[in-house]
Scaffold this active site. Sequence first.
Site, PDB file in Angstrom:
ATOM      1  N   ASP A   1      11.475   1.249   3.006  1.00 35.88           N
ATOM      2  CA  ASP A   1      10.332   1.184   2.076  1.00 35.88           C
ATOM      3  C   ASP A   1      10.404   2.252   0.993  1.00 35.88           C
ATOM      4  O   ASP A   1       9.380   2.692   0.473  1.00 35.88           O
ATOM      5  CB  ASP A   1       8.999   1.314   2.829  1.00 35.88           C
ATOM      6  CG  ASP A   1       8.873   0.347   3.986  1.00 35.88           C
ATOM      7  OD1 ASP A   1       9.038  -0.864   3.749  1.00 35.88           O
ATOM      8  OD2 ASP A   1       8.641   0.796   5.120  1.00 35.88           O
TER       9      ASP A   1
ATOM     10  N   HIS B   1      11.658  -6.266  -0.477  1.00 35.70           N
ATOM     11  CA  HIS B   1      11.924  -5.535  -1.716  1.00 35.70           C
ATOM     12  C   HIS B   1      10.957  -6.013  -2.798  1.00 35.70           C
ATOM     13  O   HIS B   1      10.982  -7.170  -3.203  1.00 35.70           O
ATOM     14  CB  HIS B   1      13.380  -5.732  -2.144  1.00 35.70           C
ATOM     15  CG  HIS B   1      14.350  -5.085  -1.206  1.00 35.70           C
ATOM     16  ND1 HIS B   1      15.717  -5.178  -1.349  1.00 35.70           N
ATOM     17  CD2 HIS B   1      14.146  -4.310  -0.112  1.00 35.70           C
ATOM     18  CE1 HIS B   1      16.300  -4.498  -0.376  1.00 35.70           C
ATOM     19  NE2 HIS B   1      15.363  -3.977   0.382  1.00 35.70           N
TER      20      HIS B   1
ATOM     21  N   LEU C   1       6.885   9.540  -7.381  1.00 34.00           N
ATOM     22  CA  LEU C   1       6.498  10.906  -7.736  1.00 34.00           C
ATOM     23  C   LEU C   1       5.031  10.966  -8.143  1.00 34.00           C
ATOM     24  O   LEU C   1       4.327  11.945  -7.850  1.00 34.00           O
ATOM     25  CB  LEU C   1       7.388  11.419  -8.872  1.00 34.00           C
ATOM     26  CG  LEU C   1       7.118  12.841  -9.357  1.00 34.00           C
ATOM     27  CD1 LEU C   1       7.453  13.855  -8.263  1.00 34.00           C
ATOM     28  CD2 LEU C   1       7.927  13.140 -10.624  1.00 34.00           C
TER      29      LEU C   1
END
Length: 431
Positions: free
Chosen positions: A14, A42, A333
């Site tokens: 993942d 995916h 991020l």
Amino acid sequence: MGKNVVVLGTQWGDEGKGKVVDLLTESAATVVRFQGGHNAGHTLVIDGEKTVLHLIPSGVLRADKTCVIGNGVVLSPEALMDEIRELEAKGVPVRERLRLSPACPLILPYHVRLDQAREKARGIAKIGTTGRGIGPAYEDKVARRGLRLGDMLHRERFASKLGEVLDYHNFVLTQYHHEAPVDFQRVLDEAMEIAEELRPMVCDTVSLVHDTRKAGENILFEGAQGSLLDIDHGTYPYVTSSNTTAGGTATGSGVGPLYLDYVLGITKAYTTRVGSGPFPTELFDEFGRHLAEKGHEFGATTGRARRCGWFDAVALRHAVQINSVSGLCLTKLDVLDGLENIRVCIGYRSKDGETIDTPVDSEGYEVIEPLYQDLPGWSESTLGVKRIEDLPNNARAYISFLEEQTGVPIDIISTGPDRNETIVLRNPFLD
């Protein structure tokens, strides 16, 4: 001469491989899946439209790309046809782009039934499989009793082999698990119907891959799951049933290991895991809930909530070793945006205070605790940032710290789900 690039996960799956494969496929002629089955999920987001692939390589959404399902993939004919039809309904011409190895082991209804019966019998000690027959299909392959895609193209051969193996598995289902048997005729009829649809896509994929290489074209090899789920190198027995590491590329596609030029490891900016098994940095507090909610941490295949925790540099160093990782891609991020402090696990310590390396099995994880280093977070948004210079200073410092801890450069940074929300510092195919 073209390049052969491997893209694989370096955590427990993942990690965001689908988006990265889709991004890099622009520079490749062919994309090859080399292991796993439709337990993979995916997720691609292109111009705001979400597509989830389970079997077909992520490059299928780009025109003029050949997509290969190699011999290392366990193939559910039914799941594959469902995926083909779903993509065709969106206008994607799958059949002219997709090629299938005749050596793919088949996942048939009795594999699914066995998988689910075993998980039920394990109770609280269950592995946490997706229940889609992956493990039992790989077992049949290794036991040399499995049926392969090539068998489906020959009715009499398939029927003969099916009768033998079904007798065996029905005995286990009825006598050991006390479940109903699987009907021979129904399995045969369904397989033969699908066989005619798959026949035009079946070819010698090993020669196809080597011919592509000889022609000087780039090839991307797409892994499924993550390195810490590898049957040999993962947190055994809480692992998948295939080699998810770079070595599986060669055995699962037929390309020689000397022809692999670059291994790109995908890792989240934090850590997640689905199902049971060790997870040293798992969080059970508001930080864990924050990561799960902001990161939308639910499995693309099962919909199960993912367990969340801080970045584990020890686990990643192990993944770097067993894959000979050339460079990393850091994903999600932006999920860390707004956190005042961010923790990174830099070591494991035993209960008697000794610093230790990565345990070889799940029992070893029961006697360790993570050693953390705290880093300052950032309040600014990183979502959609496309240049490293535009990231907050503390975000760049975090990236540099991860590079120091792993000993590998971070070549790509994903700042959002869309293929365009990416910082590419080094393209494996072009640099």
